[in-house]
Each structure stands twice: as C-alpha cells, then as structure tokens.
Design a protein around this motif. Structure first.
Motif, PDB file in Angstrom:
ATOM      1  N   THR A  17       0.816  -1.223   0.000  1.00 53.91           N
ATOM      2  CA  THR A  17       0.000   0.000   0.000  1.00 53.91           C
ATOM      3  C   THR A  17       0.843   1.264   0.000  1.00 53.91           C
ATOM      4  O   THR A  17       0.585   2.200  -0.765  1.00 53.91           O
ATOM      5  CB  THR A  17      -0.924   0.023   1.236  1.00 53.91           C
ATOM      6  N   TYR A  18       1.874   1.295   0.851  1.00 54.80           N
ATOM      7  CA  TYR A  18       2.588   2.545   1.095  1.00 54.80           C
ATOM      8  C   TYR A  18       3.985   2.619   0.480  1.00 54.80           C
ATOM      9  O   TYR A  18       4.550   3.702   0.375  1.00 54.80           O
ATOM     10  CB  TYR A  18       2.711   2.784   2.604  1.00 54.80           C
ATOM     11  N   VAL A  19       4.544   1.473   0.073  1.00 54.84           N
ATOM     12  CA  VAL A  19       5.881   1.479  -0.514  1.00 54.84           C
ATOM     13  C   VAL A  19       5.810   1.269  -2.024  1.00 54.84           C
ATOM     14  O   VAL A  19       6.329   2.072  -2.797  1.00 54.84           O
ATOM     15  CB  VAL A  19       6.795   0.420   0.151  1.00 54.84           C
ATOM     16  N   ALA A  20       5.121   0.207  -2.446  1.00 58.52           N
ATOM     17  CA  ALA A  20       4.888   0.015  -3.879  1.00 58.52           C
ATOM     18  C   ALA A  20       3.765   0.932  -4.351  1.00 58.52           C
ATOM     19  O   ALA A  20       3.785   1.429  -5.481  1.00 58.52           O
ATOM     20  CB  ALA A  20       4.548  -1.435  -4.166  1.00 58.52           C
ATOM     21  N   GLY A  21       2.775   1.164  -3.479  1.00 60.11           N
ATOM     22  CA  GLY A  21       1.628   1.998  -3.838  1.00 60.11           C
ATOM     23  C   GLY A  21       1.918   3.476  -3.726  1.00 60.11           C
ATOM     24  O   GLY A  21       3.034   3.898  -3.410  1.00 60.11           O
ATOM     25  N   LYS A  22       0.884   4.279  -3.957  1.00 61.92           N
ATOM     26  CA  LYS A  22       1.045   5.737  -4.000  1.00 61.92           C
ATOM     27  C   LYS A  22       0.340   6.446  -2.848  1.00 61.92           C
ATOM     28  O   LYS A  22       0.181   7.661  -2.867  1.00 61.92           O
ATOM     29  CB  LYS A  22       0.521   6.266  -5.337  1.00 61.92           C
ATOM     30  N   THR A  23      -0.083   5.678  -1.848  1.00 63.35           N
ATOM     31  CA  THR A  23      -0.824   6.243  -0.728  1.00 63.35           C
ATOM     32  C   THR A  23       0.121   6.818   0.317  1.00 63.35           C
ATOM     33  O   THR A  23       1.029   6.125   0.774  1.00 63.35           O
ATOM     34  CB  THR A  23      -1.695   5.157  -0.065  1.00 63.35           C
ATOM     35  N   PRO A  24      -0.069   8.075   0.727  1.00 65.31           N
ATOM     36  CA  PRO A  24       0.756   8.641   1.801  1.00 65.31           C
ATOM     37  C   PRO A  24       0.564   7.879   3.114  1.00 65.31           C
ATOM     38  O   PRO A  24      -0.527   7.386   3.396  1.00 65.31           O
ATOM     39  CB  PRO A  24       0.250  10.086   1.921  1.00 65.31           C
ATOM     40  N   ILE A  25       1.603   7.796   3.909  1.00 65.46           N
ATOM     41  CA  ILE A  25       1.560   7.038   5.159  1.00 65.46           C
ATOM     42  C   ILE A  25       0.911   7.883   6.265  1.00 65.46           C
ATOM     43  O   ILE A  25       1.322   9.026   6.499  1.00 65.46           O
ATOM     44  CB  ILE A  25       2.988   6.645   5.607  1.00 65.46           C
ATOM     45  N   PRO A  26      -0.101   7.337   6.973  1.00 67.59           N
ATOM     46  CA  PRO A  26      -0.693   8.055   8.117  1.00 67.59           C
ATOM     47  C   PRO A  26       0.159   7.835   9.372  1.00 67.59           C
ATOM     48  O   PRO A  26      -0.119   6.952  10.194  1.00 67.59           O
ATOM     49  CB  PRO A  26      -2.079   7.406   8.244  1.00 67.59           C
ATOM     50  N   TYR A  27       1.196   8.640   9.554  1.00 72.11           N
ATOM     51  CA  TYR A  27       2.172   8.409  10.611  1.00 72.11           C
ATOM     52  C   TYR A  27       1.558   8.402  12.007  1.00 72.11           C
ATOM     53  O   TYR A  27       1.983   7.635  12.881  1.00 72.11           O
ATOM     54  CB  TYR A  27       3.297   9.453  10.537  1.00 72.11           C
ATOM     55  N   ASP A  28       0.542   9.252  12.217  1.00 64.09           N
ATOM     56  CA  ASP A  28      -0.077   9.318  13.535  1.00 64.09           C
ATOM     57  C   ASP A  28      -0.628   7.965  13.965  1.00 64.09           C
ATOM     58  O   ASP A  28      -0.570   7.602  15.147  1.00 64.09           O
ATOM     59  CB  ASP A  28      -1.206  10.351  13.544  1.00 64.09           C
ATOM     60  N   VAL A  29      -1.157   7.197  13.023  1.00 67.79           N
ATOM     61  CA  VAL A  29      -1.727   5.880  13.321  1.00 67.79           C
ATOM     62  C   VAL A  29      -0.647   4.951  13.872  1.00 67.79           C
ATOM     63  O   VAL A  29      -0.871   4.215  14.842  1.00 67.79           O
ATOM     64  CB  VAL A  29      -2.363   5.268  12.053  1.00 67.79           C
ATOM     65  N   TYR A  30       0.541   5.007  13.260  1.00 69.26           N
ATOM     66  CA  TYR A  30       1.625   4.110  13.684  1.00 69.26           C
ATOM     67  C   TYR A  30       2.244   4.561  14.998  1.00 69.26           C
ATOM     68  O   TYR A  30       2.542   3.738  15.873  1.00 69.26           O
ATOM     69  CB  TYR A  30       2.661   3.986  12.562  1.00 69.26           C
ATOM     70  N   PHE A  31       2.425   5.879  15.182  1.00 70.03           N
ATOM     71  CA  PHE A  31       2.928   6.372  16.454  1.00 70.03           C
ATOM     72  C   PHE A  31       1.992   5.971  17.594  1.00 70.03           C
ATOM     73  O   PHE A  31       2.430   5.585  18.683  1.00 70.03           O
ATOM     74  CB  PHE A  31       3.068   7.901  16.418  1.00 70.03           C
ATOM     75  N   ALA A  32       0.685   6.069  17.346  1.00 73.42           N
ATOM     76  CA  ALA A  32      -0.300   5.765  18.384  1.00 73.42           C
ATOM     77  C   ALA A  32      -0.203   4.318  18.855  1.00 73.42           C
ATOM     78  O   ALA A  32      -0.491   4.017  20.022  1.00 73.42           O
ATOM     79  CB  ALA A  32      -1.706   6.060  17.874  1.00 73.42           C
ATOM     80  N   LYS A  33       0.211   3.419  17.973  1.00 71.01           N
ATOM     81  CA  LYS A  33       0.371   2.009  18.362  1.00 71.01           C
ATOM     82  C   LYS A  33       1.403   1.846  19.471  1.00 71.01           C
ATOM     83  O   LYS A  33       1.382   0.879  20.235  1.00 71.01           O
ATOM     84  CB  LYS A  33       0.793   1.180  17.141  1.00 71.01           C
ATOM     85  N   MET A  34       2.339   2.799  19.552  1.00 73.18           N
ATOM     86  CA  MET A  34       3.388   2.772  20.572  1.00 73.18           C
ATOM     87  C   MET A  34       3.111   3.781  21.689  1.00 73.18           C
ATOM     88  O   MET A  34       4.014   4.099  22.473  1.00 73.18           O
ATOM     89  CB  MET A  34       4.751   3.076  19.930  1.00 73.18           C
ATOM     90  N   GLY A  35       1.876   4.299  21.749  1.00 76.08           N
ATOM     91  CA  GLY A  35       1.503   5.217  22.822  1.00 76.08           C
ATOM     92  C   GLY A  35       2.001   6.635  22.636  1.00 76.08           C
ATOM     93  O   GLY A  35       2.057   7.415  23.585  1.00 76.08           O
ATOM     94  N   VAL A  36       2.377   6.993  21.410  1.00 79.51           N
ATOM     95  CA  VAL A  36       2.949   8.310  21.125  1.00 79.51           C
ATOM     96  C   VAL A  36       1.937   9.131  20.339  1.00 79.51           C
ATOM     97  O   VAL A  36       1.397   8.665  19.332  1.00 79.51           O
ATOM     98  CB  VAL A  36       4.273   8.177  20.335  1.00 79.51           C
ATOM     99  N   THR A  37       1.656  10.343  20.805  1.00 77.40           N
ATOM    100  CA  THR A  37       0.659  11.184  20.148  1.00 77.40           C
ATOM    101  C   THR A  37       1.229  12.562  19.839  1.00 77.40           C
ATOM    102  O   THR A  37       2.212  12.998  20.443  1.00 77.40           O
ATOM    103  CB  THR A  37      -0.585  11.349  21.030  1.00 77.40           C
TER     104      THR A  37
END
Length: 603
Positions: free
Chosen positions: A458-478
């Motif tokens: 989705t995000y490396v081969a594809g053209k969709t920008p990465i929603p970084y906030d979603v991934y940070f939130a998985k580690m408790g970071v906002t």
C-alpha cells in the motif's frame, strides 16, 4: 604500508600499477596489463556509476591520453565509443593500456550532492606528497565481460605516506603496496587513503576498526576524534549483535580546506568493510564528533543492507549500464532508521530527541512527492522525474523502516522488531546470495506478518501517503506541542543577533537590534564586542565554532563572557538562559502502551 583484510590469493588475470610518485599536472599514471584476449576488438571501461551513489557520474571524464600497446611497445589503434569507454583494435596482441588520471576534489563547484559534482566521498584526490584519496573506481577500469576475474594492483607511493584500507598489503616495503582481489567489485568496494600516518585502531567484539584522518593543517587528529567514534561504534555493535561478522572495518576521514580548490560534497559513502567520510576542516571538534556519530553510524549499518541483503542488480552491478533495484527504501531508508534507533536504544539520545528526529523526517518528506511509488522511484532513480526525489530515501525511507518496526513490535507483543527481520533476511541471503527484486515483499511477509505485506504494497509500492499518527499511536505516542531551544546568537536559526567588524574581525552584538534571552539574562547590550566565552577567544575566524558550540549549552549552565564596552574590557558571569519556541512534535502519552514503547525503543 597498508592495513588489511585477508583476501584469497590466486594467479591474477589483470595487473595494475598506480604510480603516486610521479605526479604531472595534478595527474597520475595508471598501467593496466591484461592476461590476453581471443577477440579482435575489446572495449575498456571506466565506471559511469558505482554502487551507493545512485547517480551517473561518468568517471571516464577523468581519463586523459589513454593508449594501448602490444608486447613490442607498438601502439594499437583505440577509439572512444562514449564518455567512459574505449575500443581497442587488434586486442589479441594487446600487452598493456596506459592513461593519466585527473582527480575530482579540485574541480568541485560546491553545488551539492545530486547536482553536477561527483559526490566527494565517491571522488578522488591527487595532492602530491600529501594526500591521495584512491577510490579505485576513479583510477582503475575493466574490460568487457572481465569484471569477475582477479586483479593484482600495485600502488607505488612515497615512503612517508600510509595507505589506510581494509585490503591486505602483500608487499612489505614502505614504497609499494600490493593488493590481490577476486573480482573488480572488490576493488571498487575498498577505497585507500594515502597520507601522513595519523590513525588509531581499536577492537570491538572481535572486529578491528582502523580510523585514519587527513587534516591539511593538523588542527584535527585521529587521537582527538577517536572517543566519539569509538563510543558510537561500540554502541552500534551492541545494538546489532551477531548480525555483523566483519573482522575489520576502516573509517577514512578526509577534512577539506574550504579556502582552496578542494572537496565540497560533505557526507560519507559506504562499503562492505569501510567508509569514506568528507567534512570541512573548519568544523569545531565537538560538531565534527557529532557529525561523525550520525554519518558513520549510517554507513556502518549498511553492512546489513545492501551489503549483506541485496538484489541481483547490486550483486552483479553493471558499472556502465546500471539497472537499479526497487528497494532503496530498505538499502538507505532502513539503514537511516537504524542510525537513529540505535542511539535511543543505547542511551546516546533520549526518547524526545528520537521523536523530534522523526518529526523532522516527516516534515522533510512532506516537501517531496508523497504520492510517488517508492519502488518505482527507486528502480528509475537515475532519470527524471525520479532523480529529484532521491533524497527522500533518507526521509520517507527511514519512516517506512520505522512503521515496519512498529507493526512487527505490535504483532509480536514487543518481542521482535525490524532488526530481527533484517537478521532473518541476512541469514536467508547473505553477502553472496542475492534476491530477485520482485520476490522480496513476499519473503518479508513470510518472515513477519500479513500486515507488513499489506503496508509494503500500500505505502511502498503503492502511491498512498503514510498516516504516521496511526503508527505512532500504536506505541503510545501522540502529536502535541513541544518546546525547542533556540540558538543564543540566532533568531529562528537564521537571523543573527551578532555581526562582525570587517576591519578588526571582532564579533559585535548588533547595535540597536533585538537581544536574545541569553544576552538579556547576562546583561549584554547592543554594541558590545564579544572577545571570549568561558575563556576561549572568538572572532571572525572561529565564529562558526562559537555558534555550533552554543548549540550544546543547557539552561542554567555557568557561563562567562569577556566583552569590550565603551572602550573598556569586562567579564560578565551568570547562567545560560535559553529562548524556546513551540513546535509540533510527538510525546509518549498513553501509559497503557508503556511495555510496547519500551520494547520498541529499548528492546
């Protein structure tokens, strides 16, 4: 003499002599003696592109007066077929090829990496009797279909110059070094720097590290800079564990004199067992140490990828018609991510500093084309419009590595991360076993989780920008507002509070101008001449050093500033007061994810 890593010794098929004793018009002579050809014509090449640079540099433009001779000394007909290639007629009787080599350092424009210049760490230097930066791809060429054969290279050099390299010197004299390698790649992969001996060695977990420095005026030395480098590399080895089995690693540091025709492309270039680094000699020691920590750590992590984990495009690199791999996100991006992650992992920086570095990469990546497929950009990085996006490998590429790390941590309840993935890939492939570009995503998914495969597609081969906030939130970071300290002498990191008296070179606080909180707190005034800080004298010659050192000041540090005011000298003492600006950043806020966050940053 040269230091070394053992190579298998065998009968060479190509012999080369580089003569560093006889420099003429800033050029040196190279003689290449092949073992023989069955064809009537053969083509001799100097590389167009070399691994790790991702640009068409055309090293053939450095070559002058190329000639071919038979065994009787009769000159054979040669014709230049392109900027980097020469066709030699009647090659069955070819005995040797000779040519003169120019260097790159003294012709650099300073326009920067990715522009017109050859990137300095991939370039060459010929400074008679003082320094030779022998990136072998700039000195030694190869014949068509003859890259996978042995080379015997002799370097003739002044007795007072030491050749620092990871190759093994088979000649014990002080004026000749001899290196035998299994294939042409092993030459291009092993730079040599000749200079007056200034080096240190240390051992980390069975790996001997050689650190060699060339400083034109002697202001810096290997001994002085060693503590920063050694601390960093010990931390890296502790982070990497068993993934790196090199027995030797060489760091070649060339410091450029910016007042002359000299190298202007600052940074480093990785190799399997070494790295070349170029920085300005004018940098203060502390700033240089910090740069070494960041840059060398990036290059050292390249021993994982692409050096241990790489595609066929890299294993069988075509120097004159290169086909680029799709996976710069891994080669450069994961490497850059590791260069930051290990610092928080090993206690060299704190969590907030790590988050802010990632914020910086998010901001930098946002200025690039965020909808361009990363694999497509990578495979086409030598041509427009992809070429202009190359620098995103250090920004979005690192963030891709971070997100994959987070996914693996989340799915494994913190037990594994991207370093574990790279260890598995290294075991699956390794230095001599490349993968097929189009099979890597499937292999990574097999070794991790379906969610990692979905992210890659989705995000490396594809053209969709990465929603970084979603991934940070998985580690408790906002996302939140964070306080960033400003420089005491610069407003907004760009507008100076100080100027220089051109007649005396003295540093003066701008009369009638705004004062920083640091200046107000100490009682400094507009028009004051700054003579010294903490007993160290400053003027125009080292003003850059003063500004860089002030970056390391902490609030409430004791400070003394010697000034001249109204013709009289005085010393003001007090504590450092810093200005802070509020910027968008990230912080750990979700305590329910504390275990995952610790595993991510400290696991």
């Amino acid at each position: 003499m040269a230091t070394a890593q053992k190579q298998k010794q065998a009968s060479p098929e190509v012999k080369v002599t580089i003569d560093l004793n006889n420099v003429k018009n800033d050029k040196v002579m190279v003689t290449v003696t092949p073992s023989g050809f069955n064809s009537n014509d053969v083509v001799f090449h100097i590389p167009k592109t070399v691994p790790g640079t991702y640009s068409a540099d055309n090293y053939g433009k450095l070559i002058d007066d190329l000639k071919a001779f038979d065994k009787n000394g009769k000159e054979l007909e040669t014709s230049k077929t392109d900027e980097n290639s020469w066709k030699i007629s009647n090659s069955k009787s070819l005995a040797k090829v000779t040519y003169w080599v120019n260097d790159t350092f003294d012709s650099e424009s300073g326009k920067g990496f990715g522009k017109e210049d050859i990137f300095s760490p991939a370039g060459t230097n010929i400074l008679e009797g003082k320094n030779f930066m022998v990136n072998n791809h700039g000195f030694i060429g190869y014949f068509d279909n003859k890259t996978e054969i042995k080379y015997d290279v002799k370097v003739l050099h002044p007795a007072g110059l030491f050749g620092a390299t990871s190759l093994i010197d088979a000649d014990k004299s002080d004026t000749v070094d001899e290196f035998v390698v299994n294939r042409y790649f092993d030459l291009t992969d092993n730079p040599i720097m000749y200079s007056k001996p200034d080096y240190k060695t240390f051992t980390v977990d069975g790996m001997e590290i050689l650190f060699s420095v060339y400083s034109p005026t002697g202001v810096h030395s290997a001994e002085e800079l060693l503590p920063d480098l050694e601390k960093t590399m010990r931390a890296q080895k502790a982070f990497m564990g068993s993934i790196n089995a090199n027995k030797r690693y060489t760091v070649l540091l060339y410091l450029s004199d910016m007042n002359k025709n000299d190298a202007k492309g600052f940074g480093a270039l990785e190799h399997h067992t070494s790295t070349t680094v170029v920085f300005p000699e004018a940098m203060p020691k502390d700033a240089l140490g910090e740069q070494l920590k960041d840059v060398v750590s990036h290059e050292f992590f390249h021993t994982i990828t692409p050096l241990s984990i790489h595609s066929k495009e890299i294993q069988f690199f075509d120097y004159n018609n290169p086909k680029m791999s799709e996976h710069l996100w891994m080669y450069e991006g994961v490497t850059e991510y590791f260069a930051n992650l290990f610092q928080i992992n090993q206690g060299l920086i704190d969590a907030d500093e790590f988050y802010q570095r990632m914020v910086g990469k998010i901001n930098n990546a946002s200025s690039m084309n965020d909808t361009m497929s990363f694999t497509e950009m990578s495979a086409n990085v030598l041509v427009e419009p992809y070429k202009d996006q190359y620098l995103n490998v250090y920004e979005k590429g690192a963030l891709i590595g971070m997100c994959i790390d987070i996914i693996i941590r989340e799915k494994s309840n913190g037990e594994r991360g991207i370093l574990d993935l790279m260890k598995k890939l290294s075991k699956e492939y390794g230095v001599d076993k490349p993968f097929n570009d189009n099979e890597l995503f499937a292999k990574i998914t097999q070794l991790t989780y379906p969610e990692v495969g979905e992210f890659l597609n989705t995000y490396v081969a594809g053209k969709t920008p990465i929603p970084y906030d979603v991934y940070f939130a998985k580690m408790g970071v906002t996302k939140t507002k964070v306080q960033i300290p400003g420089n005491p002498f610069l407003k907004d990191q760009s507008t100076p509070y100080i100027t220089v008296n051109p007649k005396t070179k003295e540093i003066v606080i701008i009369p009638g101008g705004e004062l920083s909180d640091f200046m107000k707190g100490l009682g400094l005034k507009g028009g004051d001449t700054i003579l010294a800080i903490n007993d160290k004298a400053y003027n125009l010659d080292n003003i850059y050093e003063m500004i860089m050192e002030s970056q390391n000041w902490k609030a409430d540090d004791p400070i003394s500033v010697k000034i001249r005011r109204d013709g009289a000298e005085q010393t003001l003492t007090g504590k450092v007061k810093l200005s802070f600006t509020e910027e968008e950043g990230y912080k750990f806020t979700d305590t329910s994810k504390e275990k995952l966050n610790n595993a991510w940053l400290k696991g």
